[in-house]
Design a protein around this motif. Structure first.
Motif, short mmCIF file in Angstrom:
data_model
loop_
_atom_site.label_atom_id
_atom_site.label_comp_id
_atom_site.label_asym_id
_atom_site.label_seq_id
_atom_site.Cartn_x
_atom_site.Cartn_y
_atom_site.Cartn_z
N GLY A 60 -65.41 32.74 -22.71
CA GLY A 60 -63.97 32.45 -22.70
C GLY A 60 -63.52 31.80 -23.99
N SER A 61 -62.23 31.50 -24.08
CA SER A 61 -61.68 30.97 -25.32
C SER A 61 -62.22 29.59 -25.67
CB SER A 61 -60.15 30.92 -25.23
OG SER A 61 -59.64 32.24 -25.25
N PHE A 62 -62.53 28.78 -24.66
CA PHE A 62 -63.09 27.45 -24.94
C PHE A 62 -64.38 27.57 -25.74
CE2 PHE A 62 -65.38 23.49 -23.99
CZ PHE A 62 -64.38 22.54 -24.16
N GLU A 63 -65.10 28.68 -25.56
CA GLU A 63 -66.36 28.88 -26.28
C GLU A 63 -66.14 29.40 -27.71
OE1 GLU A 63 -67.20 28.00 -22.54
OE2 GLU A 63 -66.49 30.04 -22.72
N LEU A 64 -64.92 29.78 -28.07
CA LEU A 64 -64.70 30.36 -29.39
C LEU A 64 -65.06 29.44 -30.55
CD1 LEU A 64 -61.39 32.40 -28.87
CD2 LEU A 64 -63.68 33.33 -29.27
N ILE B 86 -73.54 21.02 -18.62
CA ILE B 86 -72.31 21.42 -17.92
C ILE B 86 -71.69 20.17 -17.30
CG2 ILE B 86 -71.32 22.93 -16.15
CD1 ILE B 86 -73.90 24.58 -16.20
N PRO B 87 -70.70 19.58 -17.96
CA PRO B 87 -69.98 18.44 -17.38
C PRO B 87 -68.98 18.97 -16.34
CG PRO B 87 -69.70 18.58 -19.78
CD PRO B 87 -70.22 19.88 -19.30
N GLY B 153 -72.16 28.17 -14.95
CA GLY B 153 -73.60 28.41 -15.03
C GLY B 153 -73.91 29.59 -15.93
N ALA B 154 -73.14 30.66 -15.76
CA ALA B 154 -73.36 31.85 -16.59
C ALA B 154 -73.07 31.56 -18.06
CB ALA B 154 -72.47 32.99 -16.09
N ALA B 155 -72.01 30.82 -18.31
CA ALA B 155 -71.66 30.50 -19.70
C ALA B 155 -72.74 29.65 -20.35
CB ALA B 155 -70.31 29.77 -19.74
N ALA B 156 -73.33 28.74 -19.58
CA ALA B 156 -74.37 27.86 -20.14
C ALA B 156 -75.57 28.69 -20.60
CB ALA B 156 -74.79 26.82 -19.10
N VAL B 157 -76.00 29.62 -19.75
CA VAL B 157 -77.17 30.43 -20.11
C VAL B 157 -76.85 31.34 -21.31
CG1 VAL B 157 -78.74 32.25 -19.32
CG2 VAL B 157 -78.14 30.34 -17.79
N GLU B 158 -75.69 31.95 -21.27
CA GLU B 158 -75.32 32.83 -22.38
C GLU B 158 -75.24 32.06 -23.70
OE1 GLU B 158 -71.78 35.18 -21.79
OE2 GLU B 158 -71.52 35.50 -23.94
#
Lengths: 164, 164, 164, 164, 164
Positions: A60-64, B86-87, B153-158
């Motif tokens: 998502g955008s927060f990860e940009l 992941i907060p 969770g998915a974002a953390a792993v990616e």
């Protein structure tokens, strides 16, 4: 045109020696895809070679912002440093305040990222109140607006060459 | 679905070598618990081992950024460094302006924390105007929305694997 | 006058030894041009030599902060260091939230840029709700307001000399 | 209860070895006094010794961040370093925009101060729209809400011990 | 009184050994002058010597943060270092969004400036919606409010002495 006074290029820029990274979020995929295509099309028209346009994604955008940093560092480690990065995201107002806080923190960090990374970081994030606004700015509504991805591609080439 | 255009994974990520920290606030416990469970479930499905998911708490969301730093540093001291954190917090609009200032300062600091800690910091904070909005985003209202903890969770792993 | 209480110069400043950079965005060109002319006119009246006023452009206002840094560094590399920079942009409220996020991030970064660059960075950005407001502040509506570019030119000379 | 979902302690914390600083502004004295008393009461109940609770004041909430830094540094110089600081202020919306800008800048700086000082900085600032809201959150309106100073005392002890 | 709960001094402070800088913008001169006078009057009453109150100006409030830095550095170079600085400005809401962005960026930077300069930076900026609000806070409307410059003078002396 919803956004008046669109700026024109002040001169022809040549991107033939540039490597440009595009990092896009994956929400609102159809719109994102159109924006990415718009950016690529413009980069190619300014002589950036297709193999020098590197595309990667984040959720998502927060990860940009942090993703851009990791992306830029990885390309450097690979011996293929980027001359500019175009983070692309589409944020649309929902019923909570998520939109506001993500837009705000992402915009501020992308601004600072120029200084942190030492290469131009283009603001390729749409901050829209409706889905239709985003579609229009991706050139997906015939006759309404142009594809803003083109502006971002042009800005990347200009900012990466102008002050050398 | 209240939030349209949900992004899909661009590829399968393998978390089998990762250690992921979850740091959650303790306000709105029922919702928090559901979000934490959603995150764990997704982490497990991406091959993160259960013993490599470390869970800790802080009192409220304002404590999430600095608490994340202390948490990450402690795990490093223990010889068990985290690959992402992941907060998780749930903020709900009240009658004063407390919500706005906590949301704003917490979001900005979590954004910066990625850069400060050098590992991905996922934005696991719900910034809702009503309790029901938060419940829906924790998957607690049947048939309304999905559990956002899964996305985190998915974002953390990616983010912990993609740019290596 | 829409903005009351306009400040007057506290003394005469002499810009004859100064080099001043003007970096302007290219959106809303007619208004930008008038503001740039206003700034130049005032700089000349304070004895800045025409050849010591360096003008460069960037695509949009988001590019002003990092562009200012690149601009200042380039002039230094050329052996012609700037004593102050005036970033000029015209932002007008549109239907999305683009205006708010660009205004906010640009203003904050231009503020910090003073400290980063170690020379005065003047705030030459109009943040208007209508096109007419911008035209008035560029002196383009007869009898309504003065050209704010003049204020920016005066501020640049004052800030670049006062504390030496 | 105006703020729902109040978090509970996850375990018993022992503050018997801690030194805690309370730095409070002096506006709205009756409310401040009650909040400070609430914090002290909770600290004592968690075994912090009365002589290890150091209390100091600054004029207003804007002074809390930098005052906290000076306070912490002074205690260190005296050989009595603090393990956490609780800045306490009461801000109430007035007719100008003073409230908004003070709340915003103070909250952001207190957030960052955790990282700058390397000890927990608790957010003990009420950002209220009415005097009554502040009184209720200081436990001064019978049967309405609890004294938030207690939460801050508990958070200070937890954050100062948990990650050691 | 429009702002309730005004704080009182907790003790008598002695400014006889202090050097205090006042840096004021020049917009809304009549109001600024009254605020500066109020600050000076209070400083004198706290034993600051008249020759140790140094007054300087900048064009507008946006210049206050960087101007304060230049001012403080210049006084240091002259062998007359300042113990605190009081930046004074009067911002009044106009028809564009200029007020909001200047208030926001200036407040945040003045907050940070305490930490950057290592001396107290008092927040002497009025952020008013009407001219009358500003006049009242400068003590210019008989019987309505007190001159806030006095608060700023008192805060400067307190903050410059309290933690030594």
């Amino acid at each position: 045109m919803a956004i008046g006074g669109l700026g024109q290029l002040d001169q022809e820029y040549d991107g033939s020696n540039l490597r440009i990274g595009i990092l896009h979020a994956r929400w609102n995929k159809e719109i994102i895809d159109a924006l990415v295509e718009g950016a690529i099309k413009k980069l190619l028209s300014l002589n950036v070679k297709r193999e020098n346009i590197i595309i990667e994604t984040v959720p998502g955008s927060f990860e940009l912002p942090y993703g851009s940093k990791l992306f830029v560092e990885k390309q450097k480690r690979l011996g293929k440093p980027l001359d500019a990065v175009i983070p692309i995201g589409v944020l649309i107002k929902g019923s909570t305040m998520h939109f506001e806080y993500i837009c705000d923190s992402t915009t501020h960090q992308l601004m600072k990222l120029n200084f942190e990374l030492g290469i131009p970081v283009i603001f390729g994030v749409l901050t829209c109140l409706t889905l239709e606004q985003a579609e229009a700015r991706a050139g997906l509504i015939e006759g309404k607006m142009h594809n803003h991805g083109e502006d971002w591609g042009a800005a990347a080439v200009e900012m990466a060459t102008k002050f050398n």
